[in-house]
Structures are given as C-alpha cells and as structure tokens.
Design an enzyme around this catalytic site. Structure first.
Site, PDB file in Angstrom:
ATOM      1  CG  MET A 134       9.456  23.863   1.313  1.00  7.48           C
ATOM      2  SD  MET A 134       8.468  24.928   0.268  1.00  7.48           S
ATOM      3  CE  MET A 134       7.400  25.712   1.442  1.00  7.48           C
ATOM      4  CE  LYS A 189      -0.318  -0.406   5.022  1.00  9.05           C
ATOM      5  NZ  LYS A 189      -1.095  -1.028   6.114  1.00  9.05           N
ATOM      6  CE1 TYR A 238      13.153  31.734   6.891  1.00  9.23           C
ATOM      7  CE2 TYR A 238      12.804  29.373   6.567  1.00  9.23           C
ATOM      8  CZ  TYR A 238      12.888  30.668   6.058  1.00  9.23           C
ATOM      9  OH  TYR A 238      12.702  30.861   4.719  1.00  9.23           O
ATOM     10  NE  ARG A 263      -6.217   0.012  11.869  1.00  8.63           N
ATOM     11  CZ  ARG A 263      -4.998  -0.097  11.352  1.00  8.63           C
ATOM     12  NH1 ARG A 263      -4.094   0.844  11.572  1.00  8.63           N
ATOM     13  NH2 ARG A 263      -4.658  -1.154  10.640  1.00  8.63           N
TER      14      ARG A 263
HETATM   15  C1  LIG Z   1      -0.283  -1.923   6.846  1.00  9.82           C
HETATM   16  C2  LIG Z   1      -0.803  -3.210   7.297  1.00  9.82           C
HETATM   17  C3  LIG Z   1       0.039  -4.345   7.353  1.00  9.82           C
HETATM   18  C4  LIG Z   1       1.534  -4.254   7.166  1.00  9.82           C
HETATM   19  O1  LIG Z   1       2.081  -3.734   8.343  1.00  9.82           O
HETATM   20  P1  LIG Z   1       3.669  -3.634   8.550  1.00  9.82           P
HETATM   21  O2  LIG Z   1       3.812  -3.218   9.971  1.00  9.82           O
HETATM   22  O3  LIG Z   1       4.145  -2.584   7.599  1.00  9.82           O
HETATM   23  O4  LIG Z   1       4.257  -4.938   8.254  1.00  9.82           O
HETATM   24  C5  LIG Z   1      -0.540  -5.568   7.630  1.00  9.82           C
HETATM   25  N1  LIG Z   1      -1.860  -5.672   7.885  1.00  9.82           N
HETATM   26  C6  LIG Z   1      -2.694  -4.603   7.887  1.00  9.82           C
HETATM   27  C7  LIG Z   1      -4.135  -4.782   8.208  1.00  9.82           C
HETATM   28  C8  LIG Z   1      -2.193  -3.327   7.608  1.00  9.82           C
HETATM   29  O5  LIG Z   1      -3.000  -2.266   7.633  1.00  9.82           O
END
Ligand SMILES: *Cc1c(COP(=O)(O)O)cnc(C)c1O
Length: 405
Positions: free
Chosen positions: A342, A69, A289, A167
């Site tokens: 930046m 992702k 800054y 979640r």
């Molecule tokens: C992002 C995610 C993972 C991967 O997690 P990592 O800590 O990057 O290995 C696995 N399962 C779910 C449900 C996630 O949201």
C-alpha cells in the site's frame, strides 16, 4: 525484513550531504518538496500549453479542443484549465455535471461539452452553467427540448452518433428519426455532431475506415453542423479524420496514444518518491509480502515510499525474479522486486555504483526515461490508467513560466 538483512542507512541525509546529493539527484525542482512529503507529482504547465499548441498547429484549419474529464486525467483541472485557456483553447469536454461546473468557473467564455449527456437532475444545472450536453438518446433530446421550451429558447447541445463503438451515441435508426422530426429538431440548438473511434490507436485497423464512412454518411442528416470524430489517437490518422474539431485528452498530458504515429507532444509529468532505506539482503532471503521474490545473489534493496495507495499498480509487482515495473534511481533504471504494497515498493539497486544512492534520495517513478506508457505496459494496463490513478497523498507542484508554484 529478515534477520540476516542488514540495515544500512535509515536516517535522512544531513544538510552537509546536500552538495553531494546535488550531483547525483534529479534537478532540484523535481525533488520531494517538503520534509514530510513521501513523494511529489510535478506537472509542467508550460509543456502542457506547448502540447496543446503543437496539436492545434497539426490539425489546423480544424480546431483543437481539450478533454479535461476526470480532473484533467488526474493532473488537476484547476491548474490545467486556466493554462489551456491562456494557450488559446476555447472548447472543452468534461464528463459529469460537477466537472462542468468547475470548468465553467475557470473558463467563463469557453464552449464546454458534457460527454456523459444528461444525468438525472443535471439538465437545469447545465442550462444554468451554459454547458452543452452531448446528447445520445432520443429521451435526453426530448428532455433538453422541454427545458428549452420552458426557458423560452432552444438550448445548445452536441449530438453523439454511434459509428461502431457501441458504447454511447444515437443508433443510425434514431439519428434518422431525429433528423426527420422537425418539431424536435427545432426544439434544440445542435452545435456539434460527434462520434468516437474504437481502434484509432492502430492506424492499420480497417475499423477506422468503416467508422469514418459511417460518420460521413450519418452526419449528412445534420447538414452545416460542425463535426468531430478524433481523439488523441484518431487525430494522428490524418486530415480525413479531423473534420471541424478534434478532441484530444491523453496527448495533451504527454501521452502517446497511437502505437505507431508519434504525436508532437512531450511528457508533462514527473513523479518522485523518497527512498526510505537501503538494505543488504543475503542470497536466499525474500523481499516483501508473500515472499514472492528471492535474492539469488548478495543484493541491495531500496525501499521507496510509494505504493498502490499512491497509484503504483499492484500488478507492477515482480515474482520469481521476473521484473515488471521499474523506477529510476540516480539515473539508472532499476526493477521493482517483490510485491507492491500500500505504501511501499522495493527496488533492486545491486548493480548501481557504490555511493550512487542513500536513504533520503528520491526515486523517479514517472518522468524523463520512464514514460507513462512504459509504466502502464509493465503493469498490464495503459498510460491512461496510470495518469488517472495518481494518488492524492503526494505533494503537487506546478511549473509555470519556468517557475514552481
Ligand atoms: C475521453 C474521450 C476523448 C479523449 O480521448 P483521448 O484518447 O484521451 O484523447 C475524446 N472523446 C470522447 C468521446 C471521450 O470519451
């Protein structure tokens, strides 16, 4: 710059300096590649493949998926996915429909699961791309079943059951309701039941065991369905957490997710940025800054072409002489001083040997000797955020089969 600060070297080195630079600079492939680029992200795809294979070996006979992702955590899904396919990975997890579409193009044969489930209007595109949404509400399960009825066969999917993260995921009550609804169950083709751990980065946290037991209990509702619980941190908790499939993301990209169990992976990423200037700053003068850092001694300050627009967190700034973030220059770890702005950061190179650096050299922001965990910790965040926020402005290079591209 203050009046008393003397500009020492502002022009890039001439080609006659190359031999000398070779001595003190990082390996040539880690250099900022073209004259106009301010910085470079180098991604070692060979190491990425080794990381996946190392994790796959560790968890066998469970299978090892890859979580890709967010553009493969910022590393570039277009290069990461084909590399993992070649390494032998056949199961991928993405979050959104767009990510799924790209993954399907790059991994035509793979099982691709969408962690965010059904977003409005996404069911048809998932079906077209043969993406398996990970469903976590009864409403989405009904939507998926209706689409399957219209297309003439139950469509494949995953189920997310909540085991305590609160979640995403079906509640225990909804999971029981689903399992008892024969009509609804026969309208979908469940290929995987999964849940996600809250505290797996800490092996001594009792919540790991609680979630493991909850998952084992709830998955009895879906007998003979493959199960998955562990991400990068969870898979280091041992075989009891592996079930049929593990889902690492961060560890593939070289991250150490567990605070105490080192995963068999190595860093994949090197980030370099060009040093634009090296200036002398007199005692009492400030840098940057808000004049948040003041020289307490005659100092030399390197100004580096990387800022928060490139993914250096502004919270890596230092003030009152308290250093936060670091960079590596000529093999030495030196503190960022003053505010991260930046486009620029300033680092205190006073203690480096004379002649160790010059404008036009590169500083290493991330890489061997400066991990993504170090960078995250110094900025009050985690390595995951460092990875996914890497800026798009830097040049990108990939190392594959030992060669650059
Ligand atoms: C992002 C995610 C993972 C991967 O997690 P990592 O800590 O990057 O290995 C696995 N399962 C779910 C449900 C996630 O949201």
């Amino acid at each position: 710059m203050s009046n008393s600060a003397r500009r020492m070297m502002t022009s890039p080195p001439l080609s006659g300096d190359e031999a000398q630079r070779e001595e003190r600079g990082p390996a040539s492939f880690l250099r900022v590649p073209d004259a106009a680029a301010t910085g470079c992200v180098t991604i070692n795809l060979d190491q990425l493949a080794r990381n996946w294979m190392g994790l796959a070996d560790l968890v066998a006979p469970a299978r090892c998926a890859a979580v890709i992702k967010a553009n493969a955590y910022g590393l570039g899904a277009d290069r990461v996915i084909p590399t993992l396919v070649r390494a032998g990975c056949t199961v991928f997890f993405i979050a959104t429909p767009q990510e799924g579409h790209q993954a399907r193009r790059l991994a035509p044969q793979a099982d691709i699961y969408a962690l965010d489930g059904l977003l409005p209007g996404s069911a048809e595109s998932f079906a077209r791309d043969a993406i398996l949404p990970v469903l976590s509400t009864l409403t989405d399960i009904e939507t998926w079943a209706r689409l399957g009825a219209r297309l003439g066969h139950p469509l494949p999917c995953g189920l997310h059951i909540d085991s305590g993260l609160n979640r995403l995921g079906l509640t225990a009550r909804d999971a029981r309701r689903l399992a008892a609804d024969g009509a609804l169950m026969s309208g979908i083709d469940v290929r995987l039941v999964m849940s996600h751990l809250a505290c797996a980065d800490n092996p001594t946290d009792p919540k790991n065991r609680d979630q493991l037991l909850a998952f084992e209990t709830l998955t009895t509702l879906f007998p003979r369905t493959p199960r998955s619980l562990a991400a990068s941190d969870g898979l280091m908790l041992g075989p009891a957490y592996h079930f049929d499939l593990v889902r690492p993301g961060y560890a593939l990209y070289g991250g150490q997710a567990s605070i105490s169990n080192a995963a068999p992976v190595a860093p994949v990423l090197t980030v370099t940025a060009r040093i634009l200037a090296v200036n002398d700053v007199a005692p009492g003068e400030s840098v940057g800054y808000a004049a948040s850092w003041r020289a307490s001694r005659p100092s030399r300050i390197a100004t580096i072409a990387a800022g928060y627009a490139d993914g250096v967190p502004r919270s890596a700034s230092s003030s009152d002489g308290v250093a936060c973030g670091h960079v590596l220059i000529a093999g030495h770890k030196v503190p960022i001083v003053g505010r991260v702005s930046m486009d620029l950061i300033t680092a205190d190179v006073t203690d480096l040997p004379a002649g160790a650096l010059a404008a036009g050299d590169d500083a290493i922001l991330l890489g061997a000797g400066l991990t993504i965990e170090d960078a995250g910790f110094a900025a009050g965040t985690i390595g995951y955020e460092i990875l996914t926020r890497l800026g798009a402005r830097f040049a990108r290079r990939y190392i594959e089969a030992g060669a650059e591209s």
